[in-house]
Each structure stands twice: as structure tokens, then as C-alpha cells.
Design a protein around this motif. Structure first.
Motif, PDB file in Angstrom:
ATOM      1  N   ASP A 248       0.810  -1.218   0.000  1.00 49.10           N
ATOM      2  CA  ASP A 248       0.000   0.000   0.000  1.00 49.10           C
ATOM      3  C   ASP A 248       0.844   1.270   0.000  1.00 49.10           C
ATOM      4  N   THR A 249       2.031   1.206   0.583  1.00 44.18           N
ATOM      5  CA  THR A 249       2.872   2.400   0.704  1.00 44.18           C
ATOM      6  C   THR A 249       4.251   2.143   0.109  1.00 44.18           C
ATOM      7  N   LEU A 250       4.837   3.195  -0.435  1.00 42.26           N
ATOM      8  CA  LEU A 250       6.149   3.079  -1.047  1.00 42.26           C
ATOM      9  C   LEU A 250       7.203   2.739   0.005  1.00 42.26           C
ATOM     10  N   PRO A 251       8.192   1.939  -0.350  1.00 38.66           N
ATOM     11  CA  PRO A 251       9.276   1.654   0.598  1.00 38.66           C
ATOM     12  C   PRO A 251      10.108   2.909   0.850  1.00 38.66           C
ATOM     13  N   GLN A 252      10.835   2.909   1.952  1.00 35.64           N
ATOM     14  CA  GLN A 252      11.698   4.047   2.268  1.00 35.64           C
ATOM     15  C   GLN A 252      12.831   4.185   1.259  1.00 35.64           C
ATOM     16  N   GLU A 253      13.296   3.069   0.732  1.00 36.11           N
ATOM     17  CA  GLU A 253      14.404   3.053  -0.223  1.00 36.11           C
ATOM     18  C   GLU A 253      14.246   1.844  -1.121  1.00 36.11           C
ATOM     19  N   LEU A 254      15.054   1.797  -2.165  1.00 27.81           N
ATOM     20  CA  LEU A 254      15.082   0.622  -3.018  1.00 27.81           C
ATOM     21  C   LEU A 254      15.522  -0.595  -2.212  1.00 27.81           C
ATOM     22  N   TRP A 317       4.274  -3.542  -8.464  1.00 29.98           N
ATOM     23  CA  TRP A 317       3.897  -2.127  -8.437  1.00 29.98           C
ATOM     24  C   TRP A 317       3.451  -1.709  -7.042  1.00 29.98           C
ATOM     25  N   ILE A 318       3.816  -0.476  -6.665  1.00 33.91           N
ATOM     26  CA  ILE A 318       3.302   0.157  -5.451  1.00 33.91           C
ATOM     27  C   ILE A 318       3.021   1.614  -5.804  1.00 33.91           C
ATOM     28  N   GLY A 319       1.877   2.149  -5.360  1.00 34.19           N
ATOM     29  CA  GLY A 319       1.646   3.573  -5.498  1.00 34.19           C
ATOM     30  C   GLY A 319       0.519   3.947  -6.440  1.00 34.19           C
ATOM     31  N   PRO A 321      -0.562   5.645 -10.011  1.00 36.49           N
ATOM     32  CA  PRO A 321      -0.014   5.991 -11.325  1.00 36.49           C
ATOM     33  C   PRO A 321      -0.146   7.474 -11.660  1.00 36.49           C
ATOM     34  N   ASP A 322      -1.082   8.165 -11.037  1.00 40.38           N
ATOM     35  CA  ASP A 322      -1.240   9.594 -11.271  1.00 40.38           C
ATOM     36  C   ASP A 322      -0.499  10.435 -10.235  1.00 40.38           C
ATOM     37  N   GLY A 323       0.231   9.762  -9.346  1.00 36.98           N
ATOM     38  CA  GLY A 323       1.013  10.466  -8.335  1.00 36.98           C
ATOM     39  C   GLY A 323       2.431   9.932  -8.307  1.00 36.98           C
ATOM     40  N   THR A 324       2.804   9.350  -7.183  1.00 32.98           N
ATOM     41  CA  THR A 324       4.150   8.789  -7.044  1.00 32.98           C
ATOM     42  C   THR A 324       4.047   7.281  -6.930  1.00 32.98           C
ATOM     43  N   PHE A 325       5.075   6.593  -7.425  1.00 36.31           N
ATOM     44  CA  PHE A 325       4.996   5.131  -7.472  1.00 36.31           C
ATOM     45  C   PHE A 325       6.368   4.483  -7.489  1.00 36.31           C
ATOM     46  N   TYR A 326       6.328   3.184  -7.284  1.00 34.78           N
ATOM     47  CA  TYR A 326       7.487   2.286  -7.328  1.00 34.78           C
ATOM     48  C   TYR A 326       7.121   1.143  -8.248  1.00 34.78           C
ATOM     49  N   TYR A 327       8.086   0.685  -9.064  1.00 40.25           N
ATOM     50  CA  TYR A 327       7.858  -0.566  -9.794  1.00 40.25           C
ATOM     51  C   TYR A 327       9.145  -1.383  -9.836  1.00 40.25           C
ATOM     52  N   ARG A 328       8.968  -2.664 -10.136  1.00 42.79           N
ATOM     53  CA  ARG A 328      10.104  -3.595 -10.142  1.00 42.79           C
ATOM     54  C   ARG A 328       9.896  -4.676 -11.182  1.00 42.79           C
ATOM     55  N   PHE A 329      10.938  -4.975 -11.932  1.00 42.75           N
ATOM     56  CA  PHE A 329      11.018  -6.188 -12.738  1.00 42.75           C
ATOM     57  C   PHE A 329      11.965  -7.151 -12.036  1.00 42.75           C
ATOM     58  N   HIS A 330      11.593  -8.422 -11.990  1.00 44.68           N
ATOM     59  CA  HIS A 330      12.425  -9.405 -11.304  1.00 44.68           C
ATOM     60  C   HIS A 330      12.345 -10.727 -12.046  1.00 44.68           C
ATOM     61  N   SER A 331      13.497 -11.205 -12.499  1.00 46.10           N
ATOM     62  CA  SER A 331      13.601 -12.519 -13.132  1.00 46.10           C
ATOM     63  C   SER A 331      14.878 -13.174 -12.631  1.00 46.10           C
TER      64      SER A 331
END
Length: 390
Positions: A248-254, A317-319, A321-331
Motif C-alpha cells: 500500500d505504501t512506497l518503501p523508504q528506499e530501493l 507495483w506500489i503507489g 499511477p497519477d502520483g508517485t509510485f514504485y515498480y520492479r522487474f524481477h527474473s
């Protein structure tokens, strides 16, 4: 979306080596040293490192120019510079890179201290390793570092040349070698094993992401990474969004930034197999923005490697899309993170689009080319040792 209201009024953090090492600074250095000296395993899932992903092979990439640039760079150094700026391949300083503007564990030669010719020789090694777009992005981020120095009246502590360059190994011998560029918001590690290249960990960021004034007014960063991330998530239907969203909330850091070389991270989010053909195309274009920072031939080899594991690739995905967000690709072979951050030099304690961090890792033991180096050693040096014993 709220925007930052101005620069922080507190004093700017030191970037040069401090004259006095306070207990607080020593504590900050101590945990970083401890993390860097942990035996390297690599980023992996809780199931452990997946073996056999990174074979030694010929790629067909032409590496003559980058090898030549490295040799010319070394030839232009004084004995003192060679002693300070060149390291063996297994030196632990590889793992001392860090994003902060503070001086922690910096090593190598400071670009600011070179004359124009020496700086150009160092940058030629970087330029020959990267694509034109990748090199331009790196230069823009260094220029944005000057922008924040101008805005905060601290160009001594934040400028485009406050980056440390280190060269590892023996490029003239044909053996493994590499380089590292390390400073605020630009941390790139590059390793060559034959004509194979590994360009991770690579951490790139900016605050601000647009220079509205100053020497480099008009410089922008991460427009594509931000826009395509937004485009991909907004293409999803309701069910796909439910699978993609992981918090629900963005992490503090990567999650896998500096000193997190052995971090455990489970696959989360929506697998590419759960996307429509058009959505997968958008996802691969977005991944390409990160992969294509490498020179063209190496980027094609890397993208083939990534696409070979397309069925095991997840998008999280976190966040908003019309504001601030985080995303990740992981393989199994790539890990990419993007995040809108809270202000550090700007006076906002909430995430904004004015501050962005990204990182690219090669999971399962091949950050810093470690798995390739291990295989190279097993193939070449063990055979030499056996012959010498006879």
C-alpha cells in the motif's frame, strides 16, 4: 500531487573526506564495511542462488575500442595515480559503491582532480562501454548534480565532476578487467570477461530530475522510465492490477541498493505470462530502457538473456499511477527497481516526482560479473595450476 516547497535549511552533508570522524560517521562507515566484507552470494530468492545461468561464451561484441581506451587511460596516469586508482579484480572496493553525497568509503581517482585531458581519458573508457543514450543519461545525471549544487549554493560539495573512477584488473593482458564510477546518484560497475560484459550493479538517480535554471538548464532525467512504467500499469485491467500491486505504501528506499549484495527477495507481482501481447511489448520496451544503457552489441546479448527468461519475469507495483509510485522487474537474470523518493536536498518528507532512484542488478551471483569470473578462474587458472604441478 504535492510538490517540494524549497531546499532544506539544514547544512549540506560533507562530500569530501571529513577532517574529524565523529562517532556517528564512524558508525555509518562501520556497518557499510561489515556488509561489503560479507562473503558475496548475490541477490537471490529465499530458495537460494539458481546456478548455471551465466555461461562463459563468445558474444561477437567488438571490444577493441574499450580495451584501447582503458590502456590509454592507464598510460596517462602518474605512478601516484596508478597506486591510488588501480585495483586487483578481487579487491573489496568493488562493493564500496554508494549513492550518498556524504563521503563514505570513496576510492579511486576523483574526476574533479584531473586536467581536461586526463578526465577525457577516464570518460572515454565509460563512453566506449555504454551506448550513446546510456552515456548521455549518465552525463545528464552528473550535470543535475551540479544543478542541486547551484540551487543550494554548494557547488564545492555537489558538482558534475565529484565522481571517483577506479580501474580493476589488466586490460592489456586480455584477462578480466573492469571499471567503476562512483558518486552521488551515479554508481556504475562494469566488468569485462573476454568479450562478455556485465554492467551491474548500476544505480542512477536525480534530485531534481529537471534543471529549471543554471548552467545546464533544460536537462531532464528518467522521463522514459517514468512514462513507460505509468503506461504499463494503466494498461492493466482490474484483476491484473490486483496481482501486480504488492503493498500500500512506497518503501523508504530501493530494496537492492548499495551494500545489499546478498539481499533475499521473493518474486512478486504480475508475471509477464499474465499480460496480453501488447502489454508484454510495453514491458519489454520498458526493460529495454535499462538494458540499452550498455553498448549496442552487449545490449542485444543482454536482452536475449532477459527474453530467454521472459516466462519467469514478474512486474510489481506500489503507489498511484497519477502520483508517485514504485515498480520492479524481477527474473532469474535481471532485477530493476524504480522509485519516486522523498526529498533529501529538497524540503519535502514525502515522495515526489522531483526525486527518482533506479537500480539494476544481475541476481543469482553475477553482479560485478562474479559468476563469470568464477567460471573464468575455474577454466583457465585451475588448468594452469595442474600443469605447473606436473
Amino acid at each position: 500531487m504535492r510538490e517540494p516547497v524549497g531546499l532544506r535549511k539544514r547544512g549540506n552533508p560533507p562530500t569530501r573526506k571529513p577532517e574529524i570522524w565523529t562517532p556517528d560517521l564512524l558508525d555509518k562507515v562501520a556497518w557499510r564495511v561489515k556488509a561489503a566484507h560479507e562473503p558475496f552470494r548475490g541477490v537471490a530468492t529465499p530458495d537460494g542462488v539458481q546456478a548455471g545461468l551465466f555461461p562463459l561464451r563468445d558474444t561477437g561484441a567488438d571490444v577493441r575500442e574499450v580495451y584501447r581506451a582503458a590502456e590509454e587511460y592507464l598510460a596517462g596516469l602518474t605512478e601516484k595515480q596508478l597506486a591510488e586508482g588501480r585495483f586487483p579484480m578481487d579487491d573489496v572496493s568493488w562493493r564500496h559503491w554508494n549513492n550518498g553525497a556524504r563521503y563514505f568509503l570513496r576510492h579511486g581517482l576523483l574526476l574533479e582532480d584531473f586536467d581536461d585531458a586526463g578526465r577525457e581519458r577516464a570518460l572515454a573508457v565509460v563512453r566506449e562501454s555504454l551506448s550513446a543514450d546510456g552515456y548521455r543519461q549518465m552525463v545528464d545525471l552528473m550535470r543535475l548534480n551540479l544543478t542541486i549544487g547551484e540551487l543550494s549554493d554548494n557547488t564545492h560539495g555537489l558538482n558534475e565532476w565529484l565522481y571517483w573512477f577506479s580501474l580493476y584488473g589488466e586490460p592489456s593482458s586480455g584477462g578480466p578487467w573492469g571499471w567503476q564510477l562512483d558518486g552521488h546518484h551515479v554508481n556504475i560497475n562494469c566488468v569485462f570477461v573476454g568479450d562478455q560484459m556485465v554492467l551491474t550493479p548500476s544505480f542512477l538517480g536525480a534530485e531534481p530530475v529537471i534543471a529549471g535554471s543554471g548552467k545546464y538548464a533544460g536537462t531532464v532525467a528518467f522521463r522514459g522510465e517514468e512514462a513507460l512504467g505509468h503506461e504499463l500499469f494503466t494498461q492493466f485491467d482490474g484483476g491484473q492490477r490486483e496481482r501486480a500491486v504488492i503493498a500500500d505504501t512506497l518503501p523508504q528506499e530501493l530494496f537492492v541498493g548499495a551494500f545489499r549484495d546478498n539481499h533475499e527477495l521473493s518474486y512478486q507481482g504480475l508475471p509477464l505470462s499474465g499480460m496480453s501481447p501488447g502489454q508484454r511489448e510495453t514491458a519489454l520496451r520498458l526493460l529495454g530502457l535499462y538494458v540499452n544503457r550498455a553498448g549496442d552489441r552487449h545490449a542485444r546479448v543482454r536482452m536475449d538473456e532477459v527474453r530467454a527468461h521472459e516466462g519467469d519475469t514478474h512486474f510489481a507495483w506500489i503507489g498511484d499511477p497519477d502520483g508517485t509510485f514504485y515498480y520492479r522487474f524481477h527474473s532469474p537474470v535481471i532485477l530493476v527497481e524504480f522509485e519516486h523518493m522523498a526529498g533529501v536536498l529538497f524540503d519535502n518528507d514525502y515522495p515526489s516526482r522531483r526525486h527518482i532512484h533506479t537500480v539494476v542488478r544481475t541476481p543469482n551471483g553475477n553482479d560485478f560479473g562474479m559468476d563469470l569470473l568464477r567460471r573464468h578462474h575455474e577454466r583457465h587458472h585451475r588448468s594452469v595450476s595442474k600443469r605447473s604441478e606436473k
